[in-house]
Design an enzyme around this catalytic site. Sequence first.
Site, PDB file in Angstrom:
ATOM      1  N   SER A 124     -13.602   5.181  -6.244  1.00  0.00           N
ATOM      2  CA  SER A 124     -12.818   4.739  -4.940  1.00  0.00           C
ATOM      3  C   SER A 124     -13.486   3.751  -3.984  1.00  0.00           C
ATOM      4  O   SER A 124     -14.097   4.853  -4.059  1.00  0.00           O
ATOM      5  CB  SER A 124     -11.811   6.092  -4.669  1.00  0.00           C
ATOM      6  OG  SER A 124     -11.306   5.924  -3.337  1.00  0.00           O
ATOM      7  N   TYR A 148     -11.119  13.572   0.686  1.00  0.00           N
ATOM      8  CA  TYR A 148     -11.252  12.834  -0.964  1.00  0.00           C
ATOM      9  C   TYR A 148     -12.109  11.648  -0.880  1.00  0.00           C
ATOM     10  O   TYR A 148     -12.823  12.027  -1.887  1.00  0.00           O
ATOM     11  CB  TYR A 148      -9.577  12.077  -0.291  1.00  0.00           C
ATOM     12  CG  TYR A 148      -9.431  10.900  -2.055  1.00  0.00           C
ATOM     13  CD1 TYR A 148      -8.889  11.521  -3.178  1.00  0.00           C
ATOM     14  CD2 TYR A 148     -10.035   9.645  -1.613  1.00  0.00           C
ATOM     15  CE1 TYR A 148      -9.272  10.297  -3.827  1.00  0.00           C
ATOM     16  CE2 TYR A 148      -9.599   8.902  -2.664  1.00  0.00           C
ATOM     17  CZ  TYR A 148      -9.278   9.377  -3.959  1.00  0.00           C
ATOM     18  OH  TYR A 148      -9.041   7.997  -4.769  1.00  0.00           O
ATOM     19  N   LYS A 152     -14.881  12.000  -4.113  1.00  0.00           N
ATOM     20  CA  LYS A 152     -14.874  10.779  -5.398  1.00  0.00           C
ATOM     21  C   LYS A 152     -16.172  10.251  -4.973  1.00  0.00           C
ATOM     22  O   LYS A 152     -17.129   9.717  -6.336  1.00  0.00           O
ATOM     23  CB  LYS A 152     -14.563   9.702  -5.315  1.00  0.00           C
ATOM     24  CG  LYS A 152     -13.043   9.678  -5.032  1.00  0.00           C
ATOM     25  CD  LYS A 152     -12.686   9.230  -7.051  1.00  0.00           C
ATOM     26  CE  LYS A 152     -11.016   9.615  -6.898  1.00  0.00           C
ATOM     27  NZ  LYS A 152     -10.646   9.480  -8.492  1.00  0.00           N
TER      28      LYS A 152
HETATM   29  C1  WQD Z   1      -2.488   1.274   3.137  1.00  0.00           C
HETATM   30  C2  WQD Z   1      -2.058   0.402   4.506  1.00  0.00           C
HETATM   31  C3  WQD Z   1      -1.643   2.143   6.214  1.00  0.00           C
HETATM   32  C4  WQD Z   1       2.436   4.214   4.143  1.00  0.00           C
HETATM   33  C5  WQD Z   1      -4.958   4.603  -0.537  1.00  0.00           C
HETATM   34  C6  WQD Z   1      -5.123   5.941  -0.998  1.00  0.00           C
HETATM   35  C7  WQD Z   1      -6.530   6.033  -2.012  1.00  0.00           C
HETATM   36  C8  WQD Z   1      -7.330   5.260  -1.861  1.00  0.00           C
HETATM   37  C9  WQD Z   1      -7.224   4.034  -1.203  1.00  0.00           C
HETATM   38  C10 WQD Z   1      -7.504   4.468  -4.023  1.00  0.00           C
HETATM   39  C11 WQD Z   1      -2.639   1.212   5.298  1.00  0.00           C
HETATM   40  C12 WQD Z   1      -0.044   1.885   5.828  1.00  0.00           C
HETATM   41  C13 WQD Z   1       0.970   3.079   4.439  1.00  0.00           C
HETATM   42  C14 WQD Z   1       3.181   3.750   5.153  1.00  0.00           C
HETATM   43  C15 WQD Z   1       2.039   2.289   6.261  1.00  0.00           C
HETATM   44  N1  WQD Z   1      -7.119   4.583  -3.594  1.00  0.00           N
HETATM   45  N2  WQD Z   1       1.104   2.130   5.499  1.00  0.00           N
HETATM   46  N3  WQD Z   1       2.989   3.295   6.116  1.00  0.00           N
HETATM   47  O1  WQD Z   1      -5.211   4.112   2.944  1.00  0.00           O
HETATM   48  O2  WQD Z   1      -6.074   2.353   1.958  1.00  0.00           O
HETATM   49  O3  WQD Z   1      -5.474   4.722   0.957  1.00  0.00           O
HETATM   50  O4  WQD Z   1      -5.882   3.321  -1.648  1.00  0.00           O
HETATM   51  O5  WQD Z   1      -8.460   5.798  -4.664  1.00  0.00           O
HETATM   52  O6  WQD Z   1      -6.358   6.827  -2.638  1.00  0.00           O
HETATM   53  O7  WQD Z   1      -4.686   6.951  -0.771  1.00  0.00           O
HETATM   54  O8  WQD Z   1      -3.847   2.784   0.930  1.00  0.00           O
HETATM   55  O9  WQD Z   1      -1.252   2.554   0.657  1.00  0.00           O
HETATM   56  O10 WQD Z   1      -2.044   4.112   1.873  1.00  0.00           O
HETATM   57  O11 WQD Z   1      -2.386   2.736   3.126  1.00  0.00           O
HETATM   58  O12 WQD Z   1       2.228   1.427   7.806  1.00  0.00           O
HETATM   59  O13 WQD Z   1       4.212   4.683   4.654  1.00  0.00           O
HETATM   60  O14 WQD Z   1      -0.328   0.563   4.493  1.00  0.00           O
HETATM   61  O15 WQD Z   1      -1.736   2.416   7.311  1.00  0.00           O
HETATM   62  O16 WQD Z   1      -2.807   0.217   6.811  1.00  0.00           O
HETATM   63  P1  WQD Z   1      -5.070   3.590   1.909  1.00  0.00           P
HETATM   64  P2  WQD Z   1      -1.719   3.114   1.897  1.00  0.00           P
END
Ligand code: WQD
Length: 330
Positions: A124, A148, A152
């Site tokens: 990741s 998390y 990884k």
């Molecule tokens: C993306 C954006 C939030 C939900 C994830 C995984 C992690 C890793 C990387 C693989 C951010 C915003 C989100 C919501 C929002 N993957 N958001 N409202 O944080 O990059 O992490 O990807 O290993 O395992 O958890 O992705 O989709 O949670 O958030 O505004 O209800 O969307 O703040 O800017 P993130 P995400």
Amino acid sequence: MNILVTGGLGYIGSHLVSKLIDKKFSIFIIDNLNNSKRSTYKILKKINPNIKGFKKIDLKNKKKLLNYFKKKKIDIVIHMAGLKSVSESYSNVKKYYNNNILGFVNLIETMQKSKIQKLIFSSSASVYAPKISSAIKEDDQLQINSIYGFTKKTIEDIIFLKSKSLRLNYIILRYFNPAGCHQNGLLGENPKGTPNNLYPYIGDIIKKRRKYLKVYGNDYKTKDGTGARDYIHIDDLVDTHLKSLQRLFKYKNIQEVFNVGCGKSITVKAVINSFKKFCNFKIKFKYYPRRYGDLDKIYTNNNKAKKILQWRPEKNLKDIALSTFKYYNK
Ligand code: WQD
């Protein structure tokens, strides 16, 4: 060629398994069904005749794992099983430690006993130190930002440290933000409980399970103030695994790490707008405070994967919006 996919019924695993259609492949799946459904196996069996079986196995159960490996002759393991919620990893450290780290230790020891020397690991972008101004490269600084991410990075370290004595050939793929669904509308991301990630949460809004999106933060250092990520279509992500498989079977002494992303930084607002533009679907939203541990912006420089894996992302935000809408709107 016998391929074992751990976590093969999960979001990424199921999409990968659906595309392993080369006649040379025989596919075996293990999954603990923690965050996936048995019904996905039925769908996959209809799509891909190469699938030879599924067994419910938890990697924490080493005895069961060993017995399974004794019965099968596996040539390569694609290790995708793992928990992936950053917030849950803080509230349940032990669960993440046991599931991700100890689970992997059991797997690698079992591989060693069974003399399996080829591995593809789903890592990741969360292993990198935050970097706002430019795209992340594979040799950029690593830093643990969450429990998390710690799991990884620890698995990566175990791979690096054990690879010599095990004569392991491995490819580590550091995913940025996988998104989108299968073109058949039957496979997608279906987390249990309230979705943590942006696209599955939007899926709940499409399904009319939730009224509006909580946008976490509007004062980030990005063009519209909302958080920015590198969303990569699941088909393009799957493609890097197909290229990695080819590479591991063609060459000897492969020990490589690749970033997998589309190479663009896309804000939450841009994602919301894409549904209006391409699906004529208006997502209602309200601003909420930042989520603990969230970064302003993270995206990759994907030149290494392009050059060495001979890969190129073919899909864009439109494809992600359309396939997501198709899956959740059924
Ligand atoms: C993306 C954006 C939030 C939900 C994830 C995984 C992690 C890793 C990387 C693989 C951010 C915003 C989100 C919501 C929002 N993957 N958001 N409202 O944080 O990059 O992490 O990807 O290993 O395992 O958890 O992705 O989709 O949670 O958030 O505004 O209800 O969307 O703040 O800017 P993130 P995400």
